[in-house]
Design a protein around this motif. Sequence first.
Motif: not given
Length: 142
Positions: A125-142, A70-77
Amino acid sequence: MKTYIEFDEQGVLRARLIGGLHNIPEGAVEVSDELWSQTIQENDGTWRIDSEGSIVKHPAVEDLDVDTSERAWRDGQLNATQWLVARYNEERSLELTTSNTLEQYSELLEYRQRLRDWPASEGFPDSEQRPEAPLWTVIQNQ
């Protein structure tokens, strides 16, 4: 020789004891020599006692691996959004029109802070509790 196992409040094996050698605390459970030896030899899990008094080994849960993953996922984000921070700051430094609004930039910074704070939160480290990215960042990172 009588053998005993002491369990903690959650029912997890705390100590293995031998009558006459150790002080046997109240609540310790007398077990067969075979089971006592088995709890020593089979240490690839967690020995627990259930509400009915059965003593069983539960498979090991690698909390460290979950935490690390989960830390690796966070660092990736954080890495995946760093370019958005840099672009905004560079556009401002060059006095250009920014690609994102000040509101979007603030949302991005708040999201990145939530990512940094997440490992210390109750939901980690529950992956269901991860912080959610603003939608616009998801679109720009695609």
